[in-house]
Design a protein around this motif. Structure first.
Motif, mmCIF file in Angstrom:
data_model
loop_
_atom_site.group_PDB
_atom_site.id
_atom_site.type_symbol
_atom_site.label_atom_id
_atom_site.label_comp_id
_atom_site.label_asym_id
_atom_site.label_seq_id
_atom_site.Cartn_x
_atom_site.Cartn_y
_atom_site.Cartn_z
ATOM 1 N N VAL A 150 -6.375 -0.667 4.451
ATOM 2 C CA VAL A 150 -6.774 -1.217 3.152
ATOM 3 C C VAL A 150 -7.962 -0.444 2.583
ATOM 4 O O VAL A 150 -7.980 -0.088 1.395
ATOM 5 C CB VAL A 150 -7.130 -2.714 3.277
ATOM 6 C CG1 VAL A 150 -7.638 -3.248 1.944
ATOM 7 C CG2 VAL A 150 -5.915 -3.521 3.732
ATOM 8 N N LYS A 151 -8.940 -0.161 3.413
ATOM 9 C CA LYS A 151 -10.109 0.594 2.943
ATOM 10 C C LYS A 151 -9.690 1.960 2.415
ATOM 11 O O LYS A 151 -10.162 2.397 1.356
ATOM 12 C CB LYS A 151 -11.107 0.754 4.089
ATOM 13 C CG LYS A 151 -11.816 -0.530 4.487
ATOM 14 C CD LYS A 151 -12.791 -0.279 5.629
ATOM 15 C CE LYS A 151 -13.567 -1.543 5.974
ATOM 16 N NZ LYS A 151 -14.495 -1.315 7.106
ATOM 17 N N SER A 176 1.247 -3.002 4.260
ATOM 18 C CA SER A 176 1.371 -1.543 4.191
ATOM 19 C C SER A 176 2.772 -1.141 3.742
ATOM 20 O O SER A 176 2.987 -0.061 3.204
ATOM 21 C CB SER A 176 1.048 -0.916 5.544
ATOM 22 O OG SER A 176 1.927 -1.403 6.548
ATOM 23 N N SER A 177 3.741 -2.013 3.962
ATOM 24 C CA SER A 177 5.113 -1.834 3.483
ATOM 25 C C SER A 177 5.690 -3.225 3.270
ATOM 26 O O SER A 177 4.994 -4.224 3.431
ATOM 27 C CB SER A 177 5.942 -1.037 4.495
ATOM 28 O OG SER A 177 6.041 -1.737 5.726
ATOM 29 N N LEU A 182 0.804 -1.212 0.000
ATOM 30 C CA LEU A 182 0.000 0.000 0.000
ATOM 31 C C LEU A 182 0.843 1.270 0.000
ATOM 32 O O LEU A 182 0.337 2.354 -0.274
ATOM 33 C CB LEU A 182 -0.930 0.009 1.218
ATOM 34 C CG LEU A 182 -1.854 -1.215 1.362
ATOM 35 C CD1 LEU A 182 -2.791 -1.020 2.547
ATOM 36 C CD2 LEU A 182 -2.637 -1.456 0.086
ATOM 37 N N ALA A 183 2.114 1.153 0.347
ATOM 38 C CA ALA A 183 2.971 2.329 0.402
ATOM 39 C C ALA A 183 4.402 1.914 0.098
ATOM 40 O O ALA A 183 4.712 0.728 -0.043
ATOM 41 C CB ALA A 183 2.889 2.978 1.795
ATOM 42 N N GLY A 184 5.273 2.911 -0.014
ATOM 43 C CA GLY A 184 6.676 2.598 -0.237
ATOM 44 C C GLY A 184 7.093 2.823 -1.674
ATOM 45 O O GLY A 184 6.565 3.693 -2.364
ATOM 46 N N GLN A 219 6.682 1.129 -4.347
ATOM 47 C CA GLN A 219 5.850 0.623 -5.433
ATOM 48 C C GLN A 219 4.555 1.422 -5.568
ATOM 49 O O GLN A 219 3.510 0.897 -5.940
ATOM 50 C CB GLN A 219 5.522 -0.859 -5.187
ATOM 51 C CG GLN A 219 6.742 -1.762 -5.087
ATOM 52 C CD GLN A 219 7.470 -1.872 -6.398
ATOM 53 O OE1 GLN A 219 6.867 -1.772 -7.443
ATOM 54 N NE2 GLN A 219 8.777 -2.058 -6.339
ATOM 55 N N LEU A 220 4.595 2.730 -5.249
ATOM 56 C CA LEU A 220 3.387 3.540 -5.266
ATOM 57 C C LEU A 220 2.747 3.620 -6.652
ATOM 58 O O LEU A 220 1.558 3.881 -6.774
ATOM 59 C CB LEU A 220 3.697 4.959 -4.766
ATOM 60 C CG LEU A 220 3.760 5.126 -3.242
ATOM 61 C CD1 LEU A 220 4.203 6.536 -2.896
ATOM 62 C CD2 LEU A 220 2.427 4.813 -2.595
ATOM 63 N N GLU A 221 3.568 3.411 -7.710
ATOM 64 C CA GLU A 221 2.982 3.467 -9.052
ATOM 65 C C GLU A 221 2.036 2.298 -9.295
ATOM 66 O O GLU A 221 1.223 2.328 -10.209
ATOM 67 C CB GLU A 221 4.085 3.473 -10.110
ATOM 68 C CG GLU A 221 4.906 2.192 -10.193
ATOM 69 C CD GLU A 221 6.074 2.169 -9.221
ATOM 70 O OE1 GLU A 221 6.951 1.309 -9.379
ATOM 71 O OE2 GLU A 221 6.100 3.021 -8.308
ATOM 72 N N ASN A 222 2.144 1.240 -8.483
ATOM 73 C CA ASN A 222 1.223 0.106 -8.576
ATOM 74 C C ASN A 222 0.165 0.251 -7.493
ATOM 75 O O ASN A 222 0.472 0.257 -6.305
ATOM 76 C CB ASN A 222 1.969 -1.218 -8.362
ATOM 77 C CG ASN A 222 3.018 -1.457 -9.418
ATOM 78 O OD1 ASN A 222 2.788 -1.165 -10.585
ATOM 79 N ND2 ASN A 222 4.170 -1.951 -9.020
ATOM 80 N N THR A 223 -1.086 0.389 -7.878
ATOM 81 C CA THR A 223 -2.173 0.459 -6.906
ATOM 82 C C THR A 223 -2.984 -0.819 -6.985
ATOM 83 O O THR A 223 -2.832 -1.628 -7.904
ATOM 84 C CB THR A 223 -3.093 1.661 -7.188
ATOM 85 O OG1 THR A 223 -3.825 1.420 -8.408
ATOM 86 C CG2 THR A 223 -2.285 2.946 -7.324
#
Length: 551
Positions: A410-411, A399-400, A359-361, A363-367
């Motif tokens: 997650v929500k 989350s990381s 969710l973070a870190g 790889q932010l370009e991947n949602t």
């Protein structure tokens, strides 16, 4: 109790099912292991939804899947059709041979030998030899499976009830010949097969307290599509109020280009009549190395999506803080949700992200939304459908790279993904179910992960090894996202089949008119099929959606 009965029809469906039940077996083992991660010991999933308790004639307690499996005679490999727990003897001759006064010629083949994995399970259960605890032995087992799986039972960890495993006898053909809808027509009802199969289903249904639905997997690439159609029709007649979730699965091998134009026509008509097809795994995930030619490997992706999409059906009621799971639902609720606003129950898309991104870190370009890829073939990408309905389930999100995400995280991430999705219209209605328990990776899982996937399924910023294939010895669990969609994105899938049915089967002088006639379909039946497809297409078209909104 809200039980689910599972049905698996056809070779590839049983490959998928074998992986699915391995996941459940792994969850059961981790839940009872005091040394396992607490996230597995407190997964808050009601396994009784899928399993039944019983005992053998010797009084030994059993816990087996509530399952009916249908496949060819001889498809069980080294496993008996009575499973592995109930070993009551049975006569090698049929009852009819006892009334025959002439000579009887008995031909027997040598039983198939257990592979290294099955041998290790057997020795573990009967406590023969040394304890299995060396890494080298596990590596040998993994290597054996990656190279030598032939039957779905070759990598199955589960025990099965004697009523679960049904073999279609008397067909006198192999899977290569059982390759189209017409050849499977009437097989279900011939030689009392349908009656015997329905008796097995009835055994599991009647012992349920409050059955919530039937989960039906079918390998529709050949004659089993017709077997499944007759079975589903019987279920609809006998169990009027029980919803059925139909999962169509097809091995990539079935998509190999035929060598003759006649076979091409036959394949297209088969797809139009069965209305099912197989996906391309090229976009399934850039973090997987599948090797499409092996059923053992490609079926694992389906099984992960199947496990994830059905998690809401077995979530236990959440506590007030909703710290572990969120938004459980039953099968009927999902069916009503996805078929709302007049949409048909056969046009649902299933998407999957395996593994789901952190969710973070880095790889932010991947949602969560951009990584979801359709397992349903020939669907439009980035289609604008403001009447779309979605139901998403996310398991074990991180989350990381090294921290599990909470339900609220997650929500929030999903909401943010919709807000950031410039090219995607937010669906009319969307539900989200979250479980903090990831998908466990059991030992017999194939080595399909790439070298950017870490121990907990986290997406790494740099390769962790030189090997392109990583398996259960390297990856112990993975986060997975799955999404049901009722969307006009399915229109290309439907329009192609409707066009093929019209061009190859219905038009005067059509190339496939003789083919469908030998399959037992008259012109009026084909026209009715086309009308049903046309109705589905029109109800999903933008013009229809606009007019229904104005009404």
């Amino acid at each position: 109790m809200r039980e689910i009965v599972t049905i698996q029809v056809g070779e590839f469906a049983n490959f998928v099912g074998s992986h699915f039940w391995n996941f459940q077996d792994e969850l059961l083992g981790l839940a009872s292991d005091p040394e396992s991660d607490p996230i597995f010991r407190n997964h808050n999933l009601d396994m009784d939804v899928l399993y039944r308790s019983g005992e053998t004639q010797q009084g030994v307690a059993t816990y087996t899947p509530r399952l009916v499996s249908v496949n060819f005679k001889g498809s069980l490999g080294s496993m008996s059709s009575r499973g592995t727990l109930y070993n009551e003897g049975s006569s090698s001759r049929s009852d009819s041979s006892k009334t025959w006064c002439g000579d009887v010629d008995t031909q027997r083949s040598e039983p198939r030998k257990r592979n290294l994995f099955l041998q290790s399970l057997y020795e573990e259960e009967v406590k023969v030899g040394k304890e299995k605890a060396t890494e080298i032995e596990d590596k040998d087992i993994v290597g054996c499976l990656d190279e030598g799986v032939e039957c779905w039972t070759d990598f199955s960890k589960s025990h099965y009830h004697p009523q679960s495993l049904y073999e279609l006898s008397g067909l006198w053909m192999d899977s290569q010949d059982f390759n189209n809808y017409g050849i499977g027509k009437d097989v279900f009802y011939e030689a009392s097969r349908g009656e015997e199969i329905c008796d097995r289903l009835r055994f599991f249904v009647e012992e349920c307290d409050h059955i919530q639905g039937i989960k039906f997997l079918v390998d529709d690439s050949g004659g089993f599509s017709a077997v499944a159609a007759d079975f589903l029709e019987n279920i609809a007649d006998e169990y009027t109020n029980i919803p059925v979730l139909l999962y169509s699965v097809r091995s990539p091998m079935s998509q190999m280009n035929p060598r003759s134009s006649k076979k091409t026509v036959s394949n297209k008509l088969h797809d139009a009549i069965s209305l099912l097809d197989s996906p391309s795994f090229c976009k399934a995930s850039k973090f997987l190395n599948l090797g499409d030619e092996k059923l053992y490997r490609s079926s694992a992706v389906y099984a992960a999506a199947l496990h994830s999409s059905t998690i809401p059906f077995r979530m236990q009621p959440t506590s007030s803080d909703s710290s572990e799971v969120s938004n459980s639902m039953d099968v009927n609720t999902l069916v009503q949700l996805l078929t709302g606003r007049g949409r048909q129950n056969m046009v649902t898309i299933l998407d999957s992200a395996m593994p789901a991104p952190t969710l973070a870190g880095k790889q932010l370009e991947n949602t969560l939304l951009t990584d979801l890829q359709a397992l349903t073939p020939e669907v439009s990408e980035d289609v604008e459908d403001n009447q779309a309905i979605e139901s998403m389930c996310i398991l074990g999100a991180l989350s990381s790279e090294d921290k599990e995400a909470s339900v609220s995280e997650v929500k929030n991430a999903v909401d943010a993904s919709y807000e950031q999705a410039i090219t995607k219209t937010k669906p009319l209605f969307c539900t989200l179910s979250v479980s903090r328990c990831p998908l466990p990776v059991p030992l017999p899982f194939p080595s399909i992960f790439g070298n950017l996937v870490g121990r907990k399924g986290e997406i790494l910023s740099s390769p962790v090894s030189d090997s392109l294939y990583r398996g259960s010895l390297d990856v112990h669990s993975i986060p997975v996202a799955a999404r049901w969609r009722s969307s006009s994105a399915i229109l290309p899938f439907l329009e192609r089949r409707m066009g093929n049915l019209e061009k190859l089967g219905i038009q005067w002088g059509a190339m496939g008119s003789d083919v469908v006639r030998t399959w037992g379909f008259g012109r009026e039946e084909l026209q009715e099929m086309r009308e049903n497809m046309s109705k589905m297409v029109s109800e999903l078209s933008p013009q229809f959606l606009e007019s229904s909104d104005s009404d």
